[in-house]
Design an enzyme around this catalytic site. Structure first.
Site, PDB file in Angstrom:
ATOM      1  N   GLU A   1      38.660  11.937 -78.259  1.00 32.51           N
ATOM      2  CA  GLU A   1      38.211  11.017 -77.198  1.00 32.51           C
ATOM      3  C   GLU A   1      38.180   9.631 -77.827  1.00 32.51           C
ATOM      4  O   GLU A   1      37.309   9.344 -78.654  1.00 32.51           O
ATOM      5  CB  GLU A   1      36.789  11.392 -76.732  1.00 32.51           C
ATOM      6  CG  GLU A   1      36.684  12.691 -75.976  1.00 32.51           C
ATOM      7  CD  GLU A   1      37.146  12.572 -74.526  1.00 32.51           C
ATOM      8  OE1 GLU A   1      37.541  11.468 -74.099  1.00 32.51           O
ATOM      9  OE2 GLU A   1      37.113  13.592 -73.836  1.00 32.51           O
TER      10      GLU A   1
ATOM     11  N   CYS B   1      33.641   2.820 -74.498  1.00 29.66           N
ATOM     12  CA  CYS B   1      35.096   3.028 -74.471  1.00 29.66           C
ATOM     13  C   CYS B   1      35.676   2.707 -73.107  1.00 29.66           C
ATOM     14  O   CYS B   1      36.871   2.472 -72.988  1.00 29.66           O
ATOM     15  CB  CYS B   1      35.409   4.465 -74.864  1.00 29.66           C
ATOM     16  SG  CYS B   1      34.392   5.636 -73.974  1.00 29.66           S
TER      17      CYS B   1
HETATM   18  P1  NAD Z   1      34.960   5.012 -85.604  1.00 36.05           P
HETATM   19  O1  NAD Z   1      36.305   5.612 -85.327  1.00 36.05           O
HETATM   20  O2  NAD Z   1      34.873   3.907 -86.581  1.00 36.05           O
HETATM   21  O3  NAD Z   1      33.939   6.137 -86.110  1.00 36.05           O
HETATM   22  C1  NAD Z   1      33.694   7.312 -85.364  1.00 36.05           C
HETATM   23  C2  NAD Z   1      33.169   8.391 -86.304  1.00 36.05           C
HETATM   24  O4  NAD Z   1      34.208   8.762 -87.223  1.00 36.05           O
HETATM   25  C3  NAD Z   1      31.990   7.956 -87.165  1.00 36.05           C
HETATM   26  O5  NAD Z   1      31.083   9.034 -87.277  1.00 36.05           O
HETATM   27  C4  NAD Z   1      32.654   7.659 -88.497  1.00 36.05           C
HETATM   28  O6  NAD Z   1      31.759   7.747 -89.575  1.00 36.05           O
HETATM   29  C5  NAD Z   1      33.707   8.733 -88.544  1.00 36.05           C
HETATM   30  N1  NAD Z   1      34.840   8.480 -89.449  1.00 36.05           N
HETATM   31  C6  NAD Z   1      35.306   7.288 -89.886  1.00 36.05           C
HETATM   32  N2  NAD Z   1      36.368   7.481 -90.712  1.00 36.05           N
HETATM   33  C7  NAD Z   1      36.587   8.817 -90.757  1.00 36.05           C
HETATM   34  C8  NAD Z   1      37.549   9.640 -91.423  1.00 36.05           C
HETATM   35  N3  NAD Z   1      38.508   9.125 -92.184  1.00 36.05           N
HETATM   36  N4  NAD Z   1      37.487  10.981 -91.252  1.00 36.05           N
HETATM   37  C9  NAD Z   1      36.537  11.533 -90.454  1.00 36.05           C
HETATM   38  N5  NAD Z   1      35.590  10.798 -89.813  1.00 36.05           N
HETATM   39  C10 NAD Z   1      35.621   9.457 -89.957  1.00 36.05           C
HETATM   40  O7  NAD Z   1      34.387   4.584 -84.170  1.00 36.05           O
HETATM   41  P2  NAD Z   1      33.030   3.806 -83.831  1.00 36.05           P
HETATM   42  O8  NAD Z   1      33.175   2.399 -84.267  1.00 36.05           O
HETATM   43  O9  NAD Z   1      31.835   4.580 -84.227  1.00 36.05           O
HETATM   44  O10 NAD Z   1      33.066   3.881 -82.219  1.00 36.05           O
HETATM   45  C11 NAD Z   1      33.816   3.008 -81.461  1.00 36.05           C
HETATM   46  C12 NAD Z   1      35.108   3.607 -80.964  1.00 36.05           C
HETATM   47  O11 NAD Z   1      34.857   4.843 -80.297  1.00 36.05           O
HETATM   48  C13 NAD Z   1      35.792   2.740 -79.935  1.00 36.05           C
HETATM   49  O12 NAD Z   1      37.167   2.696 -80.193  1.00 36.05           O
HETATM   50  C14 NAD Z   1      35.514   3.459 -78.626  1.00 36.05           C
HETATM   51  O13 NAD Z   1      36.443   3.197 -77.616  1.00 36.05           O
HETATM   52  C15 NAD Z   1      35.541   4.875 -79.060  1.00 36.05           C
HETATM   53  N6  NAD Z   1      34.830   5.728 -78.097  1.00 36.05           N
HETATM   54  C16 NAD Z   1      35.524   6.582 -77.300  1.00 36.05           C
HETATM   55  C17 NAD Z   1      34.851   7.360 -76.367  1.00 36.05           C
HETATM   56  C18 NAD Z   1      35.579   8.332 -75.465  1.00 36.05           C
HETATM   57  O14 NAD Z   1      34.919   9.221 -74.929  1.00 36.05           O
HETATM   58  N7  NAD Z   1      36.874   8.228 -75.299  1.00 36.05           N
HETATM   59  C19 NAD Z   1      33.472   7.246 -76.240  1.00 36.05           C
HETATM   60  C20 NAD Z   1      32.796   6.356 -77.079  1.00 36.05           C
HETATM   61  C21 NAD Z   1      33.479   5.616 -78.014  1.00 36.05           C
END
Ligand code: NAD
Length: 459
Positions: free
Chosen positions: A234, A268
């Site tokens: 997502e 998002c």
């Molecule tokens: P992010 O991708 O930076 O981090 C998300 C999670 O992934 C965190 O827990 C982070 O620690 C972890 N992570 C980071 N690097 C990783 C790796 N290499 N391997 C495994 N895990 C890793 O996102 P964010 O800044 O926390 O959230 C914002 C983003 O999330 C935006 O792009 C937003 O659009 C998206 N989002 C999507 C939805 C949806 O339902 N489609 C909902 C909310 C947020």
């Protein structure tokens, strides 16, 4: 201390709490315990449903406590945090219903001669250990969207919450295990850097299913590393909304005042790109700019606050630089711009072009970008000209325009007379293109977290 992560309010930097800084060995231990729990103490559906019902009830009782933790660690304004807490109650309620009605199906093998006399049906069995990785922007409800269906499916979970907002997740896990009857071995929270503990989970051979919500960049990187595991993504979006001249553009302006700026645009599906028909563009812009100027900027714990700090000063500076770039390219600021008490003010840009980052990328900040158009053909082309595909919206009184949008916009959801920010927690929610590969919502997630096992009986 090196073995702890200090969680600070993004608004004023005050310490909000601490969590352990886990590493790969903690992930190994958690996955091994979870796998053993599934093998040795399977959860019958009635217990899953009772645990989920208890979670919904207790979350409702403690909604204010959870909302305050969300607001402190993420700077989500308290009134918006309360809405999130209420939504999490509904996520658990719908998941409890799924636990009670999870069924396979009869398979008419005797419709072919080879199957004569045989009986066949499918069982839905838990897929295995679920790795759940969640983002910072909905510290409670997006964790609920992973834990609740996993419990309904009978799967143990290892959860890696966002490093910026782990306290809400830890509180939810404590509630589930401490007060709702979820066996402790069924839920493990590992807190630490995404690149370390998140990556260790994704690569672990005993994890069966990875459910990830976060940025497109990290999400698709995870899919590339996950090998044979199933991966549900997502991801991000740069949500467009089309406002036709025959649509209720005053209502659109009022709704966008919330939908573009709730949690400072860090959703998002926050409204980002606004395409408005030229005949109503000036009136719409004036109304929206006036309403946005009235939004209250400040401390997330204050009842009146509508918009507070972004998750980090780095993010604030990035978004500010994208506004500057748009202005340097000819865009105009109709509302906002600049800072107030260190917080980026909610900003309305006009005269943007498709090549600007505020149009092309996901802003994830308190910015909406307005572009006027001359024909619906042009609006549909502009709205669809993106690598993302989560949700899109159109305001129109014309049924044929609405149906054209529904058919031609390649998004997971097309909303008519509603902003693309709208979501009900039981609906199939998810994107196409770079926005993801799955549908979340208890009904859909539970099915994905179970495997269908075909049973054929020869009497
Ligand atoms: P992010 O991708 O930076 O981090 C998300 C999670 O992934 C965190 O827990 C982070 O620690 C972890 N992570 C980071 N690097 C990783 C790796 N290499 N391997 C495994 N895990 C890793 O996102 P964010 O800044 O926390 O959230 C914002 C983003 O999330 C935006 O792009 C937003 O659009 C998206 N989002 C999507 C939805 C949806 O339902 N489609 C909902 C909310 C947020």
């Amino acid at each position: 201390m090196s073995d702890e992560i200090v969680v600070r309010s993004p608004y004023d930097g005050a310490e909000v709490g601490r969590v352990p800084k886990h590493g790969r060995e903690d992930v190994d231990r958690a996955v091994a315990t979870a796998a053993r729990a599934l093998a040795e103490q399977p959860l019958p559906p009635w217990r899953r449903a009772e645990i989920l019902d208890a979670a919904a009830r207790l979350l409702a009782d403690r909604a204010e406590e959870f909302a305050r933790t969300i607001a402190r660690e993420s700077a989500k304004p308290i009134k918006t945090a309360r809405t999130e807490a209420a939504r999490a109650v509904s996520t658990f309620t719908f998941a409890a219903a799924e636990a009670r009605r999870l069924t396979g199906e009869m398979v008419p093998v005797d419709a072919a001669q080879v199957g004569e006399g045989r009986l066949a049906f499918t069982l839905r069995v838990p897929i295995g250990v679920v790795a759940a990785i969640s983002p910072f922007n909905f510290p409670l409800n997006l964790v609920a969207h992973k834990l609740a269906p996993a419990i309904a499916a009978g799967c143990p979970v290892v959860l890696k919450p966002a490093s910026q907002t782990p306290l809400t997740a830890v509180a939810l896990a404590d509630l589930l295990v401490g007060e709702c009857g979820l066996p402790a071995d069924y839920l493990h929270v590992v807190t630490g850097a995404g690149g370390e503990v998140g990556a260790a989970l994704v690569e672990h051979s005993d994890v069966a299913y990875v459910t990830f919500t976060g940025s497109s960049e990290v999400g698709w990187g995870i899919a590339a590393k996950a090998g044979r595991k199933k991966v549900a993504l997502e991801l991000g979006n740069n949500s467009p909304v089309i406002i036709e001249a025959d649509g209720d553009w005053t209502q659109a302006a009022r709704t966008i005042t919330t939908a573009g700026f709730s949690h400072a645009g860090q959703s998002c599906v926050s409204v980002q790109r606004i395409y408005v028909a030229a005949p109503v563009a000036d009136d719409f812009t004036a109304l929206l700019a006036g309403l946005v100027d009235e939004l209250v900027v400040g401390d997330p714990m204050e009842e009146a606050t509508d918009v507070s700090a972004l998750i980090s000063t780095g993010e604030r500076d990035r978004v500010a630089s994208w506004i500057d770039e748009a202005v340097a390219g000819g865009a105009k600021i109709a509302a906002g711009g600049g800072m107030e008490a260190g917080v980026l003010r909610p900003t309305v840009l006009t005269g943007v072009t498709p090549d600007m980052r505020v149009s092309r990328e996901e802003v994830f900040g308190p910015v909406v970008a307005i572009q006027a158009y001359d024909s619906l053909d042009e609006a549909l082309r502009l709205a669809d000209d993106t690598r993302y595909g989560l949700q899109a919206g159109i305001f129109t009184a014309s049924l044929s325009s609405a149906l054209r949008a529904a058919r031609e916009l390649r998004f997971g959801t097309v909303l008519v007379n509603e902003v693309p920010t709208w979501r009900a927690d039981q609906m199939p929610y998810g994107g196409v293109r770079e926005s993801g590969n799955t549908k979340e919502g208890p009904t859909y997630a539970v099915r994905q977290m179970t495997e269908e096992r075909l049973v054929v009986i020869k009497p």
